[in-house]
Design a protein around this motif. Structure first.
Motif, PDB file in Angstrom:
ATOM      1  N   LYS A  27     -76.602  49.606 -25.809  1.00 55.38           N
ATOM      2  CA  LYS A  27     -77.658  49.079 -24.948  1.00 55.38           C
ATOM      3  C   LYS A  27     -77.317  49.084 -23.464  1.00 55.38           C
ATOM      4  O   LYS A  27     -78.179  49.347 -22.635  1.00 55.38           O
ATOM      5  CB  LYS A  27     -78.007  47.648 -25.375  1.00 55.38           C
ATOM      6  CG  LYS A  27     -78.664  47.592 -26.737  1.00 55.38           C
ATOM      7  CD  LYS A  27     -78.960  46.176 -27.137  1.00 55.38           C
ATOM      8  CE  LYS A  27     -79.568  46.146 -28.530  1.00 55.38           C
ATOM      9  NZ  LYS A  27     -79.727  44.792 -29.042  1.00 55.38           N
ATOM     10  N   GLN A  28     -76.050  48.785 -23.133  1.00 54.11           N
ATOM     11  CA  GLN A  28     -75.749  48.534 -21.726  1.00 54.11           C
ATOM     12  C   GLN A  28     -74.683  49.440 -21.103  1.00 54.11           C
ATOM     13  O   GLN A  28     -74.563  49.479 -19.884  1.00 54.11           O
ATOM     14  CB  GLN A  28     -75.311  47.069 -21.554  1.00 54.11           C
ATOM     15  CG  GLN A  28     -76.410  46.093 -21.932  1.00 54.11           C
ATOM     16  CD  GLN A  28     -75.980  44.665 -21.739  1.00 54.11           C
ATOM     17  OE1 GLN A  28     -75.028  44.386 -21.011  1.00 54.11           O
ATOM     18  NE2 GLN A  28     -76.676  43.736 -22.365  1.00 54.11           N
ATOM     19  N   VAL A  29     -73.881  50.119 -21.902  1.00 58.05           N
ATOM     20  CA  VAL A  29     -72.810  50.946 -21.336  1.00 58.05           C
ATOM     21  C   VAL A  29     -72.923  52.367 -21.890  1.00 58.05           C
ATOM     22  O   VAL A  29     -72.210  52.745 -22.818  1.00 58.05           O
ATOM     23  CB  VAL A  29     -71.416  50.355 -21.673  1.00 58.05           C
ATOM     24  CG1 VAL A  29     -70.325  51.099 -20.905  1.00 58.05           C
ATOM     25  CG2 VAL A  29     -71.352  48.880 -21.367  1.00 58.05           C
ATOM     26  N   PRO A  30     -73.813  53.186 -21.326  1.00 62.34           N
ATOM     27  CA  PRO A  30     -74.010  54.538 -21.859  1.00 62.34           C
ATOM     28  C   PRO A  30     -72.845  55.498 -21.581  1.00 62.34           C
ATOM     29  O   PRO A  30     -72.792  56.573 -22.165  1.00 62.34           O
ATOM     30  CB  PRO A  30     -75.285  55.003 -21.157  1.00 62.34           C
ATOM     31  CG  PRO A  30     -75.349  54.207 -19.904  1.00 62.34           C
ATOM     32  CD  PRO A  30     -74.709  52.885 -20.225  1.00 62.34           C
ATOM     33  N   GLN A  31     -71.919  55.117 -20.713  1.00 60.44           N
ATOM     34  CA  GLN A  31     -70.795  56.007 -20.395  1.00 60.44           C
ATOM     35  C   GLN A  31     -69.853  56.174 -21.578  1.00 60.44           C
ATOM     36  O   GLN A  31     -69.156  57.173 -21.694  1.00 60.44           O
ATOM     37  CB  GLN A  31     -69.972  55.459 -19.210  1.00 60.44           C
ATOM     38  CG  GLN A  31     -70.726  55.372 -17.923  1.00 60.44           C
ATOM     39  CD  GLN A  31     -71.351  53.996 -17.737  1.00 60.44           C
ATOM     40  OE1 GLN A  31     -71.466  53.217 -18.657  1.00 60.44           O
ATOM     41  NE2 GLN A  31     -71.768  53.717 -16.510  1.00 60.44           N
ATOM     42  N   VAL A  32     -69.811  55.184 -22.476  1.00 63.48           N
ATOM     43  CA  VAL A  32     -68.907  55.244 -23.626  1.00 63.48           C
ATOM     44  C   VAL A  32     -69.589  56.039 -24.728  1.00 63.48           C
ATOM     45  O   VAL A  32     -70.696  55.729 -25.150  1.00 63.48           O
ATOM     46  CB  VAL A  32     -68.559  53.821 -24.128  1.00 63.48           C
ATOM     47  CG1 VAL A  32     -67.687  53.894 -25.370  1.00 63.48           C
ATOM     48  CG2 VAL A  32     -67.864  53.037 -23.037  1.00 63.48           C
ATOM     49  N   THR A  33     -68.917  57.086 -25.183  1.00 63.84           N
ATOM     50  CA  THR A  33     -69.484  57.920 -26.248  1.00 63.84           C
ATOM     51  C   THR A  33     -68.650  57.762 -27.508  1.00 63.84           C
ATOM     52  O   THR A  33     -67.459  57.465 -27.449  1.00 63.84           O
ATOM     53  CB  THR A  33     -69.509  59.405 -25.843  1.00 63.84           C
ATOM     54  OG1 THR A  33     -68.170  59.804 -25.523  1.00 63.84           O
ATOM     55  CG2 THR A  33     -70.408  59.623 -24.650  1.00 63.84           C
ATOM     56  N   GLY A  34     -69.285  57.966 -28.643  1.00 62.21           N
ATOM     57  CA  GLY A  34     -68.591  57.883 -29.924  1.00 62.21           C
ATOM     58  C   GLY A  34     -68.263  56.478 -30.350  1.00 62.21           C
ATOM     59  O   GLY A  34     -67.282  56.244 -31.046  1.00 62.21           O
ATOM     60  N   ALA A  35     -69.080  55.512 -29.952  1.00 62.50           N
ATOM     61  CA  ALA A  35     -68.796  54.109 -30.233  1.00 62.50           C
ATOM     62  C   ALA A  35     -68.858  53.798 -31.720  1.00 62.50           C
ATOM     63  O   ALA A  35     -68.155  52.902 -32.189  1.00 62.50           O
ATOM     64  CB  ALA A  35     -69.779  53.209 -29.482  1.00 62.50           C
ATOM     65  N   SER A  36     -69.659  54.517 -32.466  1.00 63.94           N
ATOM     66  CA  SER A  36     -69.792  54.202 -33.885  1.00 63.94           C
ATOM     67  C   SER A  36     -68.527  54.513 -34.669  1.00 63.94           C
ATOM     68  O   SER A  36     -68.290  53.935 -35.720  1.00 63.94           O
ATOM     69  CB  SER A  36     -70.968  54.965 -34.488  1.00 63.94           C
ATOM     70  OG  SER A  36     -70.746  56.344 -34.382  1.00 63.94           O
ATOM     71  N   GLY A  37     -67.692  55.377 -34.151  1.00 66.32           N
ATOM     72  CA  GLY A  37     -66.469  55.745 -34.850  1.00 66.32           C
ATOM     73  C   GLY A  37     -65.235  55.018 -34.365  1.00 66.32           C
ATOM     74  O   GLY A  37     -64.134  55.258 -34.851  1.00 66.32           O
ATOM     75  N   LEU A  38     -65.388  54.131 -33.396  1.00 62.97           N
ATOM     76  CA  LEU A  38     -64.235  53.440 -32.829  1.00 62.97           C
ATOM     77  C   LEU A  38     -64.073  52.046 -33.417  1.00 62.97           C
ATOM     78  O   LEU A  38     -65.044  51.400 -33.793  1.00 62.97           O
ATOM     79  CB  LEU A  38     -64.401  53.312 -31.303  1.00 62.97           C
ATOM     80  CG  LEU A  38     -64.492  54.601 -30.505  1.00 62.97           C
ATOM     81  CD1 LEU A  38     -64.738  54.295 -29.045  1.00 62.97           C
ATOM     82  CD2 LEU A  38     -63.239  55.425 -30.659  1.00 62.97           C
ATOM     83  N   GLY A  39     -62.848  51.571 -33.464  1.00 56.76           N
ATOM     84  CA  GLY A  39     -62.549  50.214 -33.884  1.00 56.76           C
ATOM     85  C   GLY A  39     -62.672  49.272 -32.697  1.00 56.76           C
ATOM     86  O   GLY A  39     -62.945  49.678 -31.565  1.00 56.76           O
ATOM     87  N   LYS A  40     -62.464  47.987 -32.956  1.00 59.75           N
ATOM     88  CA  LYS A  40     -62.634  46.981 -31.916  1.00 59.75           C
ATOM     89  C   LYS A  40     -61.690  47.218 -30.729  1.00 59.75           C
ATOM     90  O   LYS A  40     -62.118  47.171 -29.576  1.00 59.75           O
ATOM     91  CB  LYS A  40     -62.393  45.583 -32.493  1.00 59.75           C
ATOM     92  CG  LYS A  40     -62.563  44.488 -31.469  1.00 59.75           C
ATOM     93  CD  LYS A  40     -62.326  43.128 -32.050  1.00 59.75           C
ATOM     94  CE  LYS A  40     -62.412  42.088 -30.942  1.00 59.75           C
ATOM     95  NZ  LYS A  40     -62.198  40.741 -31.435  1.00 59.75           N
TER      96      LYS A  40
END
Length: 114
Positions: A27-40
């Motif tokens: 929603k707020q940080v479009p610069q980060v890609t591949g968020a669904s595959g990353l851990g916390k």
């Protein structure tokens, strides 16, 4: 990257769950890609890098990670061996393998906590 970006946060980034962090990224940080595959831990590093916040060199990893992984590999091997044991004579062998697997599981949990 974008130093002036403000986020609407209900709680600190470190206290958020991985699911909440993924929603925040979408929603707020479009610069980060591949968020669904990353851990916390990886999400925190990516978000902080995108916002220009320092403080972490990388995700935290357990110093016992290699030992835990080798134990889990041994557990998998014992499980396959347990399924291969057949017949009534193999009942005692199955019980021994079950106990070994149980001990390894307990040990890996203790190491993960440490």
């Amino acid at each position: 990257m974008s130093d002036g970006m403000q986020l609407d946060l209900k709680k600190p980034l470190d206290k958020m769950t991985a699911k909440e962090l993924r929603e925040l990224v979408l929603k707020q940080v479009p610069q980060v890609t591949g968020a669904s595959g990353l851990g916390k831990d990886e999400l925190l590093v990516q978000i902080k890098a995108a916002l220009g916040m320092g403080g972490e060199d990388g995700p935290k990893t357990s110093p016992y990670k290699t030992k835990i992984l080798s134990m889990k590999q041994k557990m998998r091997a014992l499980r396959t061996k347990r399924t291969e044991v057949a017949g009534d004579g193999g009942r005692k062998q199955k019980e021994i393998l079950r106990r070994q697997i149980n001990k390894l599981k307990k040990r890996t949990r203790r190491l993960a906590k440490a």
